[in-house]
Write a protein that holds these residues in place. Structure first.
Motif, PDB file in Angstrom:
ATOM      1  N   VAL A 170       1.134  -1.290   0.239  1.00  0.00           N
ATOM      2  CA  VAL A 170      -0.065   0.082  -0.369  1.00  0.00           C
ATOM      3  C   VAL A 170       0.775   1.519   0.323  1.00  0.00           C
ATOM      4  O   VAL A 170       2.243   1.437   1.175  1.00  0.00           O
ATOM      5  CB  VAL A 170      -0.558  -0.193   1.170  1.00  0.00           C
ATOM      6  CG1 VAL A 170      -1.733   1.827   1.776  1.00  0.00           C
ATOM      7  CG2 VAL A 170      -2.185  -1.249   0.989  1.00  0.00           C
ATOM      8  N   VAL A 171       0.572   1.935  -0.669  1.00  0.00           N
ATOM      9  CA  VAL A 171       1.625   3.723  -0.680  1.00  0.00           C
ATOM     10  C   VAL A 171       0.753   4.370  -0.514  1.00  0.00           C
ATOM     11  O   VAL A 171      -0.292   4.223  -1.764  1.00  0.00           O
ATOM     12  CB  VAL A 171       2.105   2.900  -2.000  1.00  0.00           C
ATOM     13  CG1 VAL A 171       3.533   4.662  -2.450  1.00  0.00           C
ATOM     14  CG2 VAL A 171       2.438   2.057  -2.598  1.00  0.00           C
ATOM     15  N   ILE A 172       1.699   5.109  -0.048  1.00  0.00           N
ATOM     16  CA  ILE A 172       0.132   6.370   0.445  1.00  0.00           C
ATOM     17  C   ILE A 172       1.138   7.937   0.241  1.00  0.00           C
ATOM     18  O   ILE A 172       2.272   7.786   0.574  1.00  0.00           O
ATOM     19  CB  ILE A 172       0.372   6.666   2.266  1.00  0.00           C
ATOM     20  CG1 ILE A 172      -0.747   5.120   3.000  1.00  0.00           C
ATOM     21  CG2 ILE A 172      -0.220   7.769   2.803  1.00  0.00           C
ATOM     22  CD1 ILE A 172      -0.284   5.378   4.330  1.00  0.00           C
ATOM     23  N   GLY A 173       0.121   8.835  -0.228  1.00  0.00           N
ATOM     24  CA  GLY A 173       1.093   9.610  -1.073  1.00  0.00           C
ATOM     25  C   GLY A 173       0.532  10.773  -0.606  1.00  0.00           C
ATOM     26  O   GLY A 173      -0.660  11.273  -1.258  1.00  0.00           O
ATOM     27  N   LEU A 174       0.376  11.735   0.897  1.00  0.00           N
ATOM     28  CA  LEU A 174       0.067  12.258   1.460  1.00  0.00           C
ATOM     29  C   LEU A 174       1.152  13.619   2.682  1.00  0.00           C
ATOM     30  O   LEU A 174       2.254  12.951   2.518  1.00  0.00           O
ATOM     31  CB  LEU A 174      -1.210  11.742   2.240  1.00  0.00           C
ATOM     32  CG  LEU A 174      -2.546  10.793   1.827  1.00  0.00           C
ATOM     33  CD1 LEU A 174      -3.055  10.536   3.099  1.00  0.00           C
ATOM     34  CD2 LEU A 174      -3.387  12.376   0.651  1.00  0.00           C
ATOM     35  N   GLY A 175       0.110  14.329   2.020  1.00  0.00           N
ATOM     36  CA  GLY A 175       1.406  15.512   3.204  1.00  0.00           C
ATOM     37  C   GLY A 175       1.419  16.733   2.657  1.00  0.00           C
ATOM     38  O   GLY A 175       1.668  17.805   3.347  1.00  0.00           O
ATOM     39  N   THR A 176       1.049  17.363   1.358  1.00  0.00           N
ATOM     40  CA  THR A 176       1.414  18.084   0.452  1.00  0.00           C
ATOM     41  C   THR A 176       0.600  19.269   0.894  1.00  0.00           C
ATOM     42  O   THR A 176       0.680  20.315   1.273  1.00  0.00           O
ATOM     43  CB  THR A 176       1.460  17.415  -0.867  1.00  0.00           C
ATOM     44  OG1 THR A 176       2.574  17.470  -1.412  1.00  0.00           O
ATOM     45  CG2 THR A 176       2.082  19.478  -1.776  1.00  0.00           C
ATOM     46  N   ASN A 177      -1.027  18.749   0.766  1.00  0.00           N
ATOM     47  CA  ASN A 177      -2.083  19.566   1.475  1.00  0.00           C
ATOM     48  C   ASN A 177      -1.799  19.950   2.973  1.00  0.00           C
ATOM     49  O   ASN A 177      -2.885  20.595   3.675  1.00  0.00           O
ATOM     50  CB  ASN A 177      -3.220  19.275   0.407  1.00  0.00           C
ATOM     51  CG  ASN A 177      -3.550  18.748  -0.287  1.00  0.00           C
ATOM     52  OD1 ASN A 177      -3.147  19.674  -1.458  1.00  0.00           O
ATOM     53  ND2 ASN A 177      -3.706  17.121  -0.795  1.00  0.00           N
ATOM     54  N   ASP A 178      -1.046  19.651   3.102  1.00  0.00           N
ATOM     55  CA  ASP A 178      -0.857  20.077   5.037  1.00  0.00           C
ATOM     56  C   ASP A 178      -0.117  21.134   5.577  1.00  0.00           C
ATOM     57  O   ASP A 178      -0.136  21.336   6.293  1.00  0.00           O
ATOM     58  CB  ASP A 178      -0.393  18.784   6.012  1.00  0.00           C
ATOM     59  CG  ASP A 178      -1.216  17.428   5.417  1.00  0.00           C
ATOM     60  OD1 ASP A 178      -1.704  16.732   7.416  1.00  0.00           O
ATOM     61  OD2 ASP A 178      -1.134  16.777   5.024  1.00  0.00           O
ATOM     62  N   MET A 219       5.738  17.590  -4.934  1.00  0.00           N
ATOM     63  CA  MET A 219       5.566  18.495  -4.754  1.00  0.00           C
ATOM     64  C   MET A 219       6.250  19.884  -4.056  1.00  0.00           C
ATOM     65  O   MET A 219       5.364  20.877  -2.962  1.00  0.00           O
ATOM     66  CB  MET A 219       4.055  19.092  -4.897  1.00  0.00           C
ATOM     67  CG  MET A 219       3.336  20.042  -5.918  1.00  0.00           C
ATOM     68  SD  MET A 219       1.150  20.085  -5.530  1.00  0.00           S
ATOM     69  CE  MET A 219       0.942  21.895  -5.941  1.00  0.00           C
ATOM     70  N   LEU A 220       7.390  19.561  -3.309  1.00  0.00           N
ATOM     71  CA  LEU A 220       8.184  20.071  -2.648  1.00  0.00           C
ATOM     72  C   LEU A 220       8.407  21.743  -2.880  1.00  0.00           C
ATOM     73  O   LEU A 220       8.195  21.935  -3.504  1.00  0.00           O
ATOM     74  CB  LEU A 220       9.012  19.711  -1.895  1.00  0.00           C
ATOM     75  CG  LEU A 220       9.807  19.621  -0.646  1.00  0.00           C
ATOM     76  CD1 LEU A 220       8.941  19.068   0.308  1.00  0.00           C
ATOM     77  CD2 LEU A 220      11.529  19.343  -0.360  1.00  0.00           C
ATOM     78  N   THR A 221       7.888  22.383  -1.905  1.00  0.00           N
ATOM     79  CA  THR A 221       8.097  24.086  -2.434  1.00  0.00           C
ATOM     80  C   THR A 221       8.879  24.815  -0.719  1.00  0.00           C
ATOM     81  O   THR A 221       9.344  23.410  -0.136  1.00  0.00           O
ATOM     82  CB  THR A 221       6.515  24.547  -1.681  1.00  0.00           C
ATOM     83  OG1 THR A 221       6.382  24.569  -1.270  1.00  0.00           O
ATOM     84  CG2 THR A 221       5.022  24.004  -3.613  1.00  0.00           C
ATOM     85  N   ASN A 257       1.108  22.873 -13.449  1.00  0.00           N
ATOM     86  CA  ASN A 257       0.147  23.917 -13.047  1.00  0.00           C
ATOM     87  C   ASN A 257       0.020  23.481 -11.457  1.00  0.00           C
ATOM     88  O   ASN A 257       0.488  23.127 -11.199  1.00  0.00           O
ATOM     89  CB  ASN A 257      -1.642  23.471 -13.694  1.00  0.00           C
ATOM     90  CG  ASN A 257      -1.909  24.908 -13.477  1.00  0.00           C
ATOM     91  OD1 ASN A 257      -1.836  25.996 -13.867  1.00  0.00           O
ATOM     92  ND2 ASN A 257      -3.204  24.283 -12.716  1.00  0.00           N
ATOM     93  N   GLY A 258      -0.109  24.918 -11.069  1.00  0.00           N
ATOM     94  CA  GLY A 258       0.094  25.177  -9.655  1.00  0.00           C
ATOM     95  C   GLY A 258       0.732  24.818  -9.406  1.00  0.00           C
ATOM     96  O   GLY A 258       0.628  24.526  -7.575  1.00  0.00           O
ATOM     97  N   GLY A 259       2.098  24.210  -9.758  1.00  0.00           N
ATOM     98  CA  GLY A 259       3.391  24.191  -8.742  1.00  0.00           C
ATOM     99  C   GLY A 259       2.908  22.253  -8.553  1.00  0.00           C
ATOM    100  O   GLY A 259       3.829  22.032  -8.108  1.00  0.00           O
ATOM    101  N   HIS A 260       2.283  21.413  -9.406  1.00  0.00           N
ATOM    102  CA  HIS A 260       2.217  20.509  -9.494  1.00  0.00           C
ATOM    103  C   HIS A 260       2.935  19.713 -10.028  1.00  0.00           C
ATOM    104  O   HIS A 260       3.560  20.822 -11.239  1.00  0.00           O
ATOM    105  CB  HIS A 260       1.513  20.093 -10.376  1.00  0.00           C
ATOM    106  CG  HIS A 260      -0.311  20.188  -8.810  1.00  0.00           C
ATOM    107  ND1 HIS A 260      -0.995  20.877  -9.068  1.00  0.00           N
ATOM    108  CD2 HIS A 260      -0.531  19.160  -8.758  1.00  0.00           C
ATOM    109  CE1 HIS A 260      -1.585  21.122  -8.389  1.00  0.00           C
ATOM    110  NE2 HIS A 260      -2.032  20.011  -7.729  1.00  0.00           N
TER     111      HIS A 260
END
Length: 285
Positions: A170-178, A219-221, A257-260
């Motif tokens: 199971v691959v979790i890809g979360l955290g960017t929108n936090d 998408m690290l900024t 688009n939008g930093g994606h």
């Protein structure tokens, strides 16, 4: 079979969208890129493939955008020939849980594509699909733009039929929108760590002995960089106790688009992710 292949499909969508349709991609045999992309609108017959020579063919149909753009129901498939028994599956089984990056959103900057709707999203070009295809995995992608680690209930409380998949990884890809929640002080660092742990605990409960891999960083900024420890640290701490959880930092790309991430950014991330998985998670395969 050979000749033409068609399917009767129905679009069920949100009338608030001016385009009010969804898209499916059709892959013929072993094509790596879609042979056809179809706008599904209303219930009618759609041509999936035309003039195939008689022989054995594999037709893959994938929905390439999110549920917010509508769902697709299949009522029937027609062709000239017969169905063969499917081959016995002995493949790596993967499930991806994530946000807009996992869904393949905003691949191109606006104006760089003739069709903004395609530019907005194509899940078949996301890092998840790239990695899974390299690994020849049977996979599913469950993703929604804008979600955060605190939205774990939406991801793990899914329809019962999805529980039958029993993925190996199971691959979790979360955290960017936090990031925005932390920047606006709508949550504390301690709360962020709790959300990550809660997500991991519930994923472990739902998926049993599956290997869990948390990916982050695509998408690290500049602002987000200082928060990456609020993802990587709790995942690493959980991994020490769990013994079957991993963390992998994806290469940064903000060319969409939008930093994606752009298609090239997703391709590179998918290739590196597949290599990491093959070296660290499936050496026994």
């Amino acid at each position: 079979f050979g000749g033409d292949i068609h399917a009767e499909l129905q679009f069920v969508g949100n009338a608030d969208f001016s385009d009010s349709y969804t898209k499916i991609a059709v892959f013929v045999d072993e094509s790596k890129q879609p042979d056809k992309i179809i706008d599904v609108c209303g219930r009618k017959e759609y041509l999936l493939a035309l003039g195939l020579p008689f022989g054995t063919h594999k037709i893959t149909v994938l929905k390439i955008n999110e549920k917010v753009r509508g769902t697709v129901k299949i009522f029937g498939i027609g062709f000239d020939g017969r169905l063969e028994a499917p081959p016995e599956l002995n493949r790596l089984n993967m499930e991806f849980l994530g946000d807009s990056l996992t869904a393949g959103s905003d691949l191109f900057a606006r104006g760089d594509c003739d069709d903004d709707f395609v530019c907005a999203q194509d899940s078949t070009r996301s890092f998840a699909s790239v990695a899974a295809n390299i690994l020849n995995a049977d996979y599913s992608v469950i993703a929604r733009s804008g979600i955060r680690t605190s939205d774990w209930e939406w991801l793990v409380n899914l329809p019962e039929y999805l529980n039958e998949r029993n993925p190996d990884i199971v691959v979790i890809g979360l955290g960017t929108n936090d990031q925005s929640q932390l920047e606006k002080k709508l949550r504390t660092p301690e709360q962020q760590i709790t959300f990550v742990n809660t997500m991991l605990q519930n994923v472990r409960k739902k998926y049993g002995n599956a290997k869990i891999l948390w990916v982050y960083g695509l998408m690290l900024t500049a602002l987000e960089d200082k928060y990456d420890r609020l993802i990587s640290k709790p995942v690493s701490e959980f991994a020490k106790l769990d013994g079957n959880t991993y963390f992998y930092m994806l290469p940064k790309n903000n060319d969409g688009n939008g930093g994606h991430a752009s298609p090239e950014g997703h391709r590179k991330a998918g290739e590196l992710l597949a290599d990491y998985i093959s070296q660290n998670l499936i050496k026994f395969k």
